[in-house]
Structure formats: structure tokens, C-alpha cells
Design an enzyme around this catalytic site. Structure first.
Site, PDB file in Angstrom:
ATOM      1  N   SER A 104       0.849  -1.192   0.000  1.00 22.85           N
ATOM      2  CA  SER A 104       0.000   0.000   0.000  1.00 22.85           C
ATOM      3  C   SER A 104       0.882   1.238   0.000  1.00 22.85           C
ATOM      4  CB  SER A 104      -0.890   0.002   1.251  1.00 22.85           C
ATOM      5  OG  SER A 104      -1.550   1.250   1.360  1.00 22.85           O
ATOM      6  N   HIS A 156      -1.476  -1.415  -4.135  1.00 20.60           N
ATOM      7  CA  HIS A 156      -2.714  -0.936  -3.498  1.00 20.60           C
ATOM      8  C   HIS A 156      -2.648   0.585  -3.355  1.00 20.60           C
ATOM      9  CE1 HIS A 156      -6.203  -1.537  -0.770  1.00 20.60           C
ATOM     10  NE2 HIS A 156      -5.669  -0.567  -0.039  1.00 20.60           N
ATOM     11  N   ASP A 168      -4.656   3.887  -1.966  1.00 19.86           N
ATOM     12  CA  ASP A 168      -5.721   4.331  -1.067  1.00 19.86           C
ATOM     13  C   ASP A 168      -6.188   5.745  -1.406  1.00 19.86           C
ATOM     14  OD1 ASP A 168      -6.017   2.181   0.917  1.00 19.86           O
ATOM     15  OD2 ASP A 168      -3.905   2.607   1.314  1.00 19.86           O
ATOM     16  N   MET A 175      -8.786   8.682  -0.234  1.00 14.55           N
ATOM     17  CA  MET A 175      -9.594   9.113   0.925  1.00 14.55           C
ATOM     18  C   MET A 175     -10.170  10.501   0.679  1.00 14.55           C
ATOM     19  SD  MET A 175      -6.968   8.066   3.930  1.00 14.55           S
ATOM     20  CE  MET A 175      -6.114   6.495   3.949  1.00 14.55           C
ATOM     21  N   HIS A 182      -8.401   1.512  -3.838  1.00 17.01           N
ATOM     22  CA  HIS A 182      -9.296   1.361  -2.685  1.00 17.01           C
ATOM     23  C   HIS A 182      -9.952   2.712  -2.409  1.00 17.01           C
ATOM     24  CE1 HIS A 182      -9.499   0.422   1.945  1.00 17.01           C
ATOM     25  NE2 HIS A 182     -10.698   0.467   1.393  1.00 17.01           N
ATOM     26  N   MET A 216     -11.994   5.043  -0.400  1.00 16.13           N
ATOM     27  CA  MET A 216     -12.591   5.292   0.914  1.00 16.13           C
ATOM     28  C   MET A 216     -13.272   6.645   0.830  1.00 16.13           C
ATOM     29  SD  MET A 216      -9.497   3.846   3.279  1.00 16.13           S
ATOM     30  CE  MET A 216      -8.332   4.015   1.951  1.00 16.13           C
ATOM     31  N   MET A 232     -11.755  -4.973   6.081  1.00 20.19           N
ATOM     32  CA  MET A 232     -10.843  -4.039   6.755  1.00 20.19           C
ATOM     33  C   MET A 232     -10.520  -4.580   8.143  1.00 20.19           C
ATOM     34  SD  MET A 232      -9.958  -1.629   4.714  1.00 20.19           S
ATOM     35  CE  MET A 232      -9.016  -0.686   5.923  1.00 20.19           C
ATOM     36  N   GLY A 283      -2.577   4.618   8.062  1.00 23.30           N
ATOM     37  CA  GLY A 283      -1.644   3.513   8.078  1.00 23.30           C
ATOM     38  C   GLY A 283      -1.111   3.332   9.483  1.00 23.30           C
ATOM     39  N   GLY A 284      -0.481   2.213   9.723  1.00 24.04           N
ATOM     40  CA  GLY A 284       0.202   2.001  10.995  1.00 24.04           C
ATOM     41  C   GLY A 284      -0.689   1.650  12.176  1.00 24.04           C
ATOM     42  N   ASP A 288      -6.798  -5.695   4.956  1.00 23.95           N
ATOM     43  CA  ASP A 288      -6.085  -4.422   4.846  1.00 23.95           C
ATOM     44  C   ASP A 288      -6.053  -3.757   6.216  1.00 23.95           C
ATOM     45  OD1 ASP A 288      -5.071  -1.956   4.103  1.00 23.95           O
ATOM     46  OD2 ASP A 288      -6.775  -1.398   2.827  1.00 23.95           O
ATOM     47  N   GLY A 294      -2.812  -3.244   9.453  1.00 19.64           N
ATOM     48  CA  GLY A 294      -2.106  -3.962  10.512  1.00 19.64           C
ATOM     49  C   GLY A 294      -1.521  -5.287  10.080  1.00 19.64           C
ATOM     50  N   GLY A 331       1.034  -1.807   4.206  1.00 19.09           N
ATOM     51  CA  GLY A 331       1.651  -0.498   4.020  1.00 19.09           C
ATOM     52  C   GLY A 331       2.937  -0.371   4.786  1.00 19.09           C
ATOM     53  N   SER A 332       2.819  -0.088   6.095  1.00 17.28           N
ATOM     54  CA  SER A 332       4.039   0.156   6.875  1.00 17.28           C
ATOM     55  C   SER A 332       4.968  -1.060   6.950  1.00 17.28           C
ATOM     56  CB  SER A 332       3.696   0.685   8.272  1.00 17.28           C
ATOM     57  OG  SER A 332       2.470   0.220   8.723  1.00 17.28           O
TER      58      SER A 332
HETATM   59  C1  DX5 Z   1      -5.926   2.339   5.729  1.00 15.01           C
HETATM   60  C2  DX5 Z   1      -5.630   1.903   4.310  1.00 15.01           C
HETATM   61  C3  DX5 Z   1      -4.557   0.884   4.239  1.00 15.01           C
HETATM   62  C4  DX5 Z   1      -3.241   1.304   4.847  1.00 15.01           C
HETATM   63  C5  DX5 Z   1      -2.733   0.119   5.608  1.00 15.01           C
HETATM   64  O1  DX5 Z   1      -7.174   2.802   5.875  1.00 15.01           O
HETATM   65  O2  DX5 Z   1      -6.768   1.411   3.650  1.00 15.01           O
HETATM   66  O3  DX5 Z   1      -4.363   0.381   2.923  1.00 15.01           O
HETATM   67  O4  DX5 Z   1      -2.275   1.725   3.931  1.00 15.01           O
HETATM   68  O5  DX5 Z   1      -1.619   0.487   6.323  1.00 15.01           O
HETATM   69  P1  DX5 Z   1      -0.864  -0.497   7.308  1.00 15.01           P
HETATM   70  O6  DX5 Z   1      -0.475  -1.708   6.508  1.00 15.01           O
HETATM   71  O7  DX5 Z   1       0.308   0.327   7.734  1.00 15.01           O
HETATM   72  O8  DX5 Z   1      -1.808  -0.813   8.427  1.00 15.01           O
HETATM   73 ZN    ZN Z   2      -6.422   0.358   1.716  1.00 18.92          ZN
END
Ligand code: DX5
Ligand code: ZN
Length: 220
Positions: free
Chosen positions: A9, A33, A35, A37, A66, A68, A137, A144-145, A175, A177, A197-198
């Protein structure tokens, strides 16, 4: 051949060096991926159409977008034109999921439906064989994180059961954590498409991080 995919991500990438970071994972997975928002459905803003359009010029990776955001129907054509390969919308953001699925498919794209951790999982089960991917989710979307939420395993298992009962090939995605500790747990619950992501871009070597995540499943 493994039975799962990993989609880094880019939310956790360094946006100042976005293509450098994408190139670091390009040879390790075909999936990316992205994101999007809107500050309404989630309490954050991220990337939009122009960024997707720009990075499409430099890679043929599969773009898993994705959304959101509220009013997803307004953004299907712009993201299709920008080079999306699949668009995932949130079940909470539309009154007409069937219409939205049709609209996304009309551009030749794959379709995903995502579900917020606070929405009863039953709402997404009827779509188990109607889309290409269901995204459970595993954190509250927007950032993220965050940490993988308790109770996610049961929700993943419920979707897995619905997909299998219908004999569908639908990808089951998670998606939020996902890291070396949680990926196997999510896999064992039935997930087969892991957004991270992280755990990827927060690592010293993003490409190696993808391989390490993969081996958490294949080597166990
Ligand atoms: C959060 C996003 C994720 C995000 C995940 O709402 O949809 O795709 O990047 O980040 P990590 O993998 O760091 O939890
Ligand atoms: Zn996402």
C-alpha cells in the site's frame, strides 16, 4: 505457485520519491494498493486521480484502487481513465451496490467491495460470488500504521465460508495492521490477498519486506 498475493500500500511510501518506492516492489509482486480518501468517509486525505494517472505512465503493475469515499459512483470513470485495474468501493458508501458493480465492469475493470470493521459482516456476504475481491478491513480505515483488530479472524472466516459455499474464486483481502506477526493469522482465517503499508514501505528494503511477508506463510 502460491495461492495468495501481497499488495503493498503506497500510503506508507515516501511520496517525495513515490516511483522509486514503487520500483522497489515491482519485481516482487504484480499488485499495488492505492488508497483514496475524501475526509468524509474517513478522517484523512490521501492521493487522487492525478497521482494514479502519473504513476501509470511508469509501471504496468495491477492497480488496486481502494476508494474510501462517499459518492464512489462519481469517481469510477476518472479512475478507470487514470489506469486503475480494479476499483474497490465501500459497502457503506452506496445504496446501489449492484449498479456500482455494473458501472465498474463497464470500463473493463475488476471489482472489489470493502467492509468497515464496524459494519456487520453479513452485509457483504451476498456479494461473495458477485465481485472479484472482498476486502475485510482489519483496522478502522483512514490511517496507516494501526493495529490489526481483535475479532478480524472471525469476520475473515465468515467471508471465506460464504465464498467457498458458493464455489466462487473471489479473492479475500485484508487491509490494515498486516505484518510478519498477523499475516499468517489472517491467512489461516482464510484471507488470500494481503494489503500491507508500513510493513513494506516502513522497512529498510521494501522489496525484501514483500518476500519476508510471503515467506511467513510459505515457510510455516
Ligand atoms: C488504511 C488503508 C490501508 C493502509 C494500511 O485505511 O486502507 O491500505 O495503507 O496500512 P498499514 O499496513 O500500515 O496498516
Ligand atoms: Zn487500503
Amino acid at each position: 505457485m502460491s495461492d495468495f498475493e501481497i499488495a503493498p500500500s503506497v500510503l506508507a511510501a515516501d511520496f517525495g520519491y513515490l516511483m522509486r518506492d514503487i520500483k522497489a516492489v515491482e519485481g516482487k509482486t504484480n499488485y499495488l494498493h492505492l488508497d483514496v480518501m475524501d475526509g468524509h468517509f474517513v478522517d484523512n486525505l490521501s492521493i487522487g486521480v492525478p497521482v494514479v494517472e502519473c504513476i501509470r505512465k511508469y509501471t504496468d503493475m495491477f492497480f488496486d484502487v481502494h476508494l474510501m469515499l462517499t459518492n464512489p459512483e462519481k469517481f469510477i470513470k476518472p479512475f478507470a481513465d487514470a489506469g486503475a485495474s480494479m476499483i474497490t468501493f465501500h459497502i457503506e458508501c452506496t445504496k446501489d451496490p449492484e449498479g456500482l458493480i455494473k458501472l465498474i465492469r463497464s470500463y473493463g475493470l475488476k471489482v472489489g467491495i470493502s467492509i468497515h470493521p464496524h459494519t456487520p459482516i453479513e452485509e457483504v456476504l451476498p456479494f461473495a460470488d458477485k465481485v472479484d475481491l472482498i476486502l475485510v478491513m482489519t483496522v478502522v480505515p483512514g490511517f496507516g500504521g494501526s493495529s490489526y483488530l481483535n475479532g478480524s479472524d472471525e469476520r475473515i472466516a465468515a467471508v471465506r465460508k460464504a465464498i467457498d459455499e458458493k464455489g466462487a474464486k473471489t479473492f479475500l483481502s485484508v487491509d490494515g495492521g498486516i505484518n510478519k506477526k498477523t499475516i499468517k493469522e489472517a491467512y489461516d482465517s482464510g484471507a488470500r490477498y494481503f494489503v500491507a503499508g508500513s510493513a513494506v514501505f516502513g522497512a529498510e528494503d521494501a522489496g525484501k519486506a514483500v518476500e519476508e511477508l510471503r515467506s511467513c506463510i510459505t515457510m510455516s
